[in-house]
Design a protein around this motif. Sequence first.
Motif, PDB file in Angstrom:
ATOM      1  N   GLY A  67      -5.635   4.021  -3.762  1.00  0.00           N
ATOM      2  CA  GLY A  67      -5.806   3.887  -2.318  1.00  0.00           C
ATOM      3  C   GLY A  67      -6.174   2.500  -1.859  1.00  0.00           C
ATOM      4  O   GLY A  67      -6.601   2.314  -0.709  1.00  0.00           O
ATOM      5  N   LYS A  68      -6.016   1.492  -2.728  1.00  0.00           N
ATOM      6  CA  LYS A  68      -6.345   0.130  -2.346  1.00  0.00           C
ATOM      7  C   LYS A  68      -5.112  -0.600  -1.830  1.00  0.00           C
ATOM      8  O   LYS A  68      -3.996  -0.076  -1.878  1.00  0.00           O
ATOM      9  CB  LYS A  68      -6.942  -0.627  -3.541  1.00  0.00           C
ATOM     10  CG  LYS A  68      -8.284  -0.052  -3.992  1.00  0.00           C
ATOM     11  CD  LYS A  68      -8.932  -0.895  -5.069  1.00  0.00           C
ATOM     12  CE  LYS A  68     -10.287  -0.318  -5.479  1.00  0.00           C
ATOM     13  NZ  LYS A  68     -10.972  -1.144  -6.502  1.00  0.00           N
ATOM     14  N   VAL A  69      -5.327  -1.807  -1.336  1.00  0.00           N
ATOM     15  CA  VAL A  69      -4.256  -2.616  -0.757  1.00  0.00           C
ATOM     16  C   VAL A  69      -4.074  -3.855  -1.625  1.00  0.00           C
ATOM     17  O   VAL A  69      -5.055  -4.530  -1.977  1.00  0.00           O
ATOM     18  CB  VAL A  69      -4.577  -3.037   0.692  1.00  0.00           C
ATOM     19  CG1 VAL A  69      -3.475  -3.909   1.263  1.00  0.00           C
ATOM     20  CG2 VAL A  69      -4.785  -1.799   1.559  1.00  0.00           C
ATOM     21  N   ASP A  73       1.770   4.401   1.882  1.00  0.00           N
ATOM     22  CA  ASP A  73       1.627   5.027   3.193  1.00  0.00           C
ATOM     23  C   ASP A  73       1.365   6.526   3.025  1.00  0.00           C
ATOM     24  O   ASP A  73       2.013   7.198   2.225  1.00  0.00           O
ATOM     25  CB  ASP A  73       2.918   4.805   3.999  1.00  0.00           C
ATOM     26  CG  ASP A  73       2.753   5.195   5.454  1.00  0.00           C
ATOM     27  OD1 ASP A  73       1.606   5.222   5.928  1.00  0.00           O
ATOM     28  OD2 ASP A  73       3.771   5.482   6.112  1.00  0.00           O
ATOM     29  N   TYR A 100       0.853  -1.178   0.000  1.00  0.00           N
ATOM     30  CA  TYR A 100       0.000   0.000   0.000  1.00  0.00           C
ATOM     31  C   TYR A 100       0.891   1.230   0.000  1.00  0.00           C
ATOM     32  O   TYR A 100       2.116   1.144   0.230  1.00  0.00           O
ATOM     33  CB  TYR A 100      -0.916   0.025   1.231  1.00  0.00           C
ATOM     34  CG  TYR A 100      -0.174   0.054   2.553  1.00  0.00           C
ATOM     35  CD1 TYR A 100       0.090   1.262   3.206  1.00  0.00           C
ATOM     36  CD2 TYR A 100       0.290  -1.112   3.136  1.00  0.00           C
ATOM     37  CE1 TYR A 100       0.784   1.301   4.399  1.00  0.00           C
ATOM     38  CE2 TYR A 100       0.987  -1.089   4.329  1.00  0.00           C
ATOM     39  CZ  TYR A 100       1.231   0.112   4.963  1.00  0.00           C
ATOM     40  OH  TYR A 100       1.929   0.138   6.146  1.00  0.00           O
ATOM     41  N   VAL A 133      -5.892  -0.854   5.864  1.00  0.00           N
ATOM     42  CA  VAL A 133      -4.620  -1.573   6.039  1.00  0.00           C
ATOM     43  C   VAL A 133      -4.654  -2.422   7.305  1.00  0.00           C
ATOM     44  O   VAL A 133      -4.252  -3.595   7.298  1.00  0.00           O
ATOM     45  CB  VAL A 133      -3.445  -0.573   6.084  1.00  0.00           C
ATOM     46  CG1 VAL A 133      -2.136  -1.304   6.351  1.00  0.00           C
ATOM     47  CG2 VAL A 133      -3.353   0.214   4.781  1.00  0.00           C
ATOM     48  N   THR A 171      -3.312   5.535   1.494  1.00  0.00           N
ATOM     49  CA  THR A 171      -4.307   4.511   1.778  1.00  0.00           C
ATOM     50  C   THR A 171      -4.899   4.699   3.169  1.00  0.00           C
ATOM     51  O   THR A 171      -4.188   5.054   4.115  1.00  0.00           O
ATOM     52  CB  THR A 171      -3.671   3.116   1.673  1.00  0.00           C
ATOM     53  OG1 THR A 171      -3.017   2.999   0.412  1.00  0.00           O
ATOM     54  CG2 THR A 171      -4.721   2.032   1.784  1.00  0.00           C
ATOM     55  N   GLN A 230      -9.556   7.755   1.458  1.00  0.00           N
ATOM     56  CA  GLN A 230      -8.115   7.927   1.492  1.00  0.00           C
ATOM     57  C   GLN A 230      -7.711   9.130   2.338  1.00  0.00           C
ATOM     58  O   GLN A 230      -8.514  10.027   2.594  1.00  0.00           O
ATOM     59  CB  GLN A 230      -7.549   8.111   0.064  1.00  0.00           C
ATOM     60  CG  GLN A 230      -7.957   7.043  -0.922  1.00  0.00           C
ATOM     61  CD  GLN A 230      -9.188   7.434  -1.706  1.00  0.00           C
ATOM     62  OE1 GLN A 230     -10.038   8.199  -1.240  1.00  0.00           O
ATOM     63  NE2 GLN A 230      -9.322   6.898  -2.899  1.00  0.00           N
ATOM     64  N   LEU A 246      -3.214   0.694  -6.489  1.00  0.00           N
ATOM     65  CA  LEU A 246      -2.477   1.173  -5.325  1.00  0.00           C
ATOM     66  C   LEU A 246      -2.536   2.697  -5.244  1.00  0.00           C
ATOM     67  O   LEU A 246      -2.689   3.264  -4.160  1.00  0.00           O
ATOM     68  CB  LEU A 246      -1.027   0.708  -5.384  1.00  0.00           C
ATOM     69  CG  LEU A 246      -0.745  -0.758  -5.053  1.00  0.00           C
ATOM     70  CD1 LEU A 246       0.719  -1.090  -5.320  1.00  0.00           C
ATOM     71  CD2 LEU A 246      -1.094  -1.065  -3.602  1.00  0.00           C
TER      72      LEU A 246
END
Length: 531
Positions: free
Chosen positions: A275-277, A215, A213, A223, A218, A509, A272
């Motif tokens: 804002g996704k993991v 930092d 992700y 997370v 996200t 986000q 990514l």
Amino acid sequence: MTFIIKQLFSKKSEDQSDVVKEFVEDVTDEKAIFSEVDKNRKVIEDIFGESIDFSMSEILFSERKGFIIYFSSMTNSERVLQQLKPSLSQLHHEHEKIESLDNLKAIRDSFFSDHRTDLVQTFHECVWHALNGAVVLFLEGFAHALVIEVGGLEHRSISEPSTQTIIRGPKDAFVESLDINLSLIRRRVKNPRLTFRQYIVGSESRTAVVIGYIDGLTNPGIVKEVEERIEKIDIYAILDSGNVEEMISDSAYTPFPLIFNTERPDSIAANLMEGKVAILVDGSPFALLVPCVFTDFFQATEDYYQPYFMSSFIRLVRYSSFMISLVLPSLYVALTTYHVELFPTTLLISIQSQREGVPFPAVVEILAMELTFEVLREAGIRMPRAVGQTVSIVGALVIGQAAVEAGLVSNVLVIIVAFTAISSFVSPIYNFSISTRLLRFVLIIGASIMGLYAVLLLLVVMVVHLTSLRSFGVSYLTPVAPLTLGDQDDVFVRFPVWANKKKPSYLKQVRNDKMVKSVKPSPPSSEGDQT
């Protein structure tokens, strides 16, 4: 093979030795290395001694006994024989004594600077590094072991995606090597805040699972939720990312996938930055993305490499194909069985004339043809590639034509089944089309019982079910239900890149802006104006 897989995912074996339990099941147990080399050898032999790919070689190093261990199946044996052992022999002749740990560190820094090295103090660390392809050196008089990474075996080269092909865009795909997959993502997202965290999952397989992700972008809540779900996985073995997907999904009682999977690094990189993991599993060429929503499965990375008019048109075709593949067979059954008055007279006469002499009702016809096509589809996938496609195409043509000539089915039914099958292939994500195939049979059976009323009722039930689903706390039908007007610029159609300035708000986000400054492209105002 089936029995072995069942054992990996079922209850634990009761006849394991205490030594194996100590180093495989209980990852928190860290037994210190002995300073006596014979004791260390005994412990290592108890763990790995019977494995045919395990190698243990005695060495004499600066008047001290020692030995090295490695796995020939995980380590490049030629590099060990050609590089490492000659270096150790040279060290034996050039250094008379190693009296302290500082001497050992100095030798490590000077002679093994080309390799990644580490000094460890527990057997647990030694076993872990050996299982990951490193060479571990034990010396008499030292309660430390020197770990030397010499490189693993060859792996599958990067190739084109096999399930998510595109015409325009990057042609590389993930492979089974975790390090290579991480590099493919890092190559696209050169951001120092791109963070990867590793977890070890599977009490027997000890598989590395990595979450990625950005930092500061996200949502930390997402997370944290991903981390907690992965840490709670209690299973014997992780053999593919599909095992992780099943263990961390919000609901197991749904035919719809709640986690997005892809083999394309550009898709992972783009999400990514939304804002996704991302979740990557060592040994799997498919990565996972969370959270995901229903509309994600109608979007392809190629949509963003083509002009937005064409991308919007193709996306609308995907939505239409989804509805066609879902309801077309059931509509045929309902209309021909209960609602023939809805057909225009000319069309009704044509359909009934083709069905004259067919001994089965419409529902039996279409179920038989759908099942036949499913069998041919699976046969084409499982057979060797050289003949698989030929079997599926020729088989469908031959069986369909023979069934029509034998009077078992009508021509219009063959057309409907074929068009339905083609429409199901339009979906860019394979496992999403599987849910459509399953629901199609439910709608066909419902249509045979109550006609269009059952079809409408089942569609309402499906929508209600979709609204109840969640993917890591996000409503599955977002941003359609609940409706979010600000997120409609990339749902049913794709707005131009310069007009798409905000990231999806449902991800919450830390930063929601997509472009700092973007304006509509236009020609210069005058010939001399080149700005």
